[in-house]
Design a protein around this motif. Structure first.
Motif, PDB file in Angstrom:
ATOM      1  N   UNK A  67       0.895  -1.104  -0.031  1.00  0.00           N
ATOM      2  CA  UNK A  67      -0.077  -0.163  -0.050  1.00  0.00           C
ATOM      3  C   UNK A  67       0.908   1.398  -0.072  1.00  0.00           C
ATOM      4  N   UNK A  68       1.915   1.088   0.898  1.00  0.00           N
ATOM      5  CA  UNK A  68       2.857   2.373   0.963  1.00  0.00           C
ATOM      6  C   UNK A  68       3.421   2.765  -0.446  1.00  0.00           C
ATOM      7  N   UNK A  69       3.799   1.607  -1.382  1.00  0.00           N
ATOM      8  CA  UNK A  69       4.293   1.805  -2.575  1.00  0.00           C
ATOM      9  C   UNK A  69       3.301   2.488  -3.540  1.00  0.00           C
ATOM     10  N   UNK A  70       1.843   1.992  -3.365  1.00  0.00           N
ATOM     11  CA  UNK A  70       0.894   2.546  -4.419  1.00  0.00           C
ATOM     12  C   UNK A  70       0.745   4.122  -3.919  1.00  0.00           C
ATOM     13  N   UNK A  71       0.704   4.535  -2.931  1.00  0.00           N
ATOM     14  CA  UNK A  71       0.434   5.651  -2.454  1.00  0.00           C
ATOM     15  C   UNK A  71       1.771   6.855  -2.860  1.00  0.00           C
ATOM     16  N   UNK A  72       3.121   6.144  -2.841  1.00  0.00           N
ATOM     17  CA  UNK A  72       4.323   6.743  -2.980  1.00  0.00           C
ATOM     18  C   UNK A  72       4.153   7.039  -4.506  1.00  0.00           C
ATOM     19  N   UNK A  73       3.635   6.307  -5.313  1.00  0.00           N
ATOM     20  CA  UNK A  73       3.571   6.476  -6.857  1.00  0.00           C
ATOM     21  C   UNK A  73       2.841   7.612  -7.040  1.00  0.00           C
ATOM     22  N   UNK A  74       1.734   7.911  -6.264  1.00  0.00           N
ATOM     23  CA  UNK A  74       0.786   9.079  -6.477  1.00  0.00           C
ATOM     24  C   UNK A  74       1.334  10.254  -5.877  1.00  0.00           C
ATOM     25  N   UNK A  75       1.772  10.308  -4.775  1.00  0.00           N
ATOM     26  CA  UNK A  75       2.148  11.578  -4.345  1.00  0.00           C
ATOM     27  C   UNK A  75       3.720  11.778  -4.468  1.00  0.00           C
ATOM     28  N   UNK A  87      -6.578  11.996   1.159  1.00  0.00           N
ATOM     29  CA  UNK A  87      -6.324  10.349   1.103  1.00  0.00           C
ATOM     30  C   UNK A  87      -7.431   9.697   1.973  1.00  0.00           C
ATOM     31  N   UNK A  88      -7.725   8.720   1.432  1.00  0.00           N
ATOM     32  CA  UNK A  88      -9.084   7.904   1.877  1.00  0.00           C
ATOM     33  C   UNK A  88      -8.752   6.248   1.916  1.00  0.00           C
ATOM     34  N   UNK A  98       3.709   6.216   9.621  1.00  0.00           N
ATOM     35  CA  UNK A  98       5.143   6.937   9.629  1.00  0.00           C
ATOM     36  C   UNK A  98       5.718   7.188   8.451  1.00  0.00           C
ATOM     37  N   UNK A  99       5.344   6.104   7.633  1.00  0.00           N
ATOM     38  CA  UNK A  99       5.757   6.333   6.015  1.00  0.00           C
ATOM     39  C   UNK A  99       5.086   7.512   5.303  1.00  0.00           C
ATOM     40  N   UNK A 100       3.800   7.824   5.497  1.00  0.00           N
ATOM     41  CA  UNK A 100       3.319   9.036   4.960  1.00  0.00           C
ATOM     42  C   UNK A 100       4.123  10.234   5.626  1.00  0.00           C
ATOM     43  N   UNK A 101       4.455  10.532   6.788  1.00  0.00           N
ATOM     44  CA  UNK A 101       5.101  11.481   7.397  1.00  0.00           C
ATOM     45  C   UNK A 101       6.284  11.795   6.725  1.00  0.00           C
TER      46      UNK A 101
END
Ligand code: AMP
Length: 191
Positions: A67-75, A87-88, A98-101
């Motif tokens: 999930x972190x990889x998928x979000x990182x690609x978008x952000x 983010x939902x 913590x990854x989002x921080x």
């Protein structure tokens, strides 16, 4: 001018997706739903997508790194990260928070909206929307995981003064008006 950087937290069925969609249109920002990203990967039939679907059908959380990889690609710094986003469905674990921080770095979140809806109400809503993964067992498991994994994140953001609680019971319009008002108050207070 860039839009707000927001996170919607709440139990599954609390109405995060619907409200995030409206917020995205209202502020002209991107709506990033990890559940949607994962469903698209599963529909595309990729190996990782099908692996994720097995977790989703059981109501389990997909492994953090996927999930972190998928979000990182978008952000990306030149894209939504600078322009604003809502983010939902993410973060759902402490590791994801913590990854989002780390990902947001110099462009920290403006506000985390915690949409509060009692358990009985969300169970009823989820049974009514009837998605593939909305079996009673999966719903119960997701609610249990919310209490175990996601509720601690509420404290994580509360202690950083970035969280507001919003009553998620009422009509869609009423709830939307409540959310916009807390976001606008917050942004005005910071300006
Ligand atoms: P949602 O559409 O947000 O209800 O998500 C549907 C399903 O996708 C969840 O029950 C999880 O299996 C998976 N999922 C979505 N977001 C995450 C996340 N941040 N971490 C782990 N699993 C997730």
């Amino acid at each position: 001018m860039s839009g707000p950087r927001l996170v919607m937290l709440g139990r599954q069925g609390a109405g995060k997706g619907t409200q995030a969609d409206r917020l995205a249109a209202h502020y002209g920002i991107e709506h990033l739903s990890t559940g949607e990203m994962l469903r698209q990967q599963a529909d595309a039939g990729s190996r990782s997508g099908l692996e994720a679907k097995a977790y989703m059908d059981r109501g389990e959380l997909v492994p953090d790194q996927v999930v972190i990889d998928a979000v990182e690609e978008c952000l990306q710094p030149g894209g939504s990260l600078a322009d604003g986003f809502v983010l939902d469905g993410f973060p759902r674990t402490r590791e994801q928070a913590e990854a989002l921080e780390h990902l947001t770095g110099d462009e920290p979140l403006d506000l985390v909206v915690h949409l509060e809806v009692p358990t009985e109400v969300v169970v009823q809503r989820m049974l009514e929307r009837g998605r593939d993964d909305d079996t009673r067992e999966a719903i119960e498991r997701r609610l249990q995981l919310f209490d175990e994994e996601t509720a601690p994140i509420i404290d994580f953001y509360r202690s950083r003064s970035r969280l507001v609680d919003v009553d998620g019971v009422g009509s869609m319009d009423e709830i939307f008006a409540r959310i916009v008002s807390v976001i606008d108050d917050h942004i005005t207070a910071r300006a």
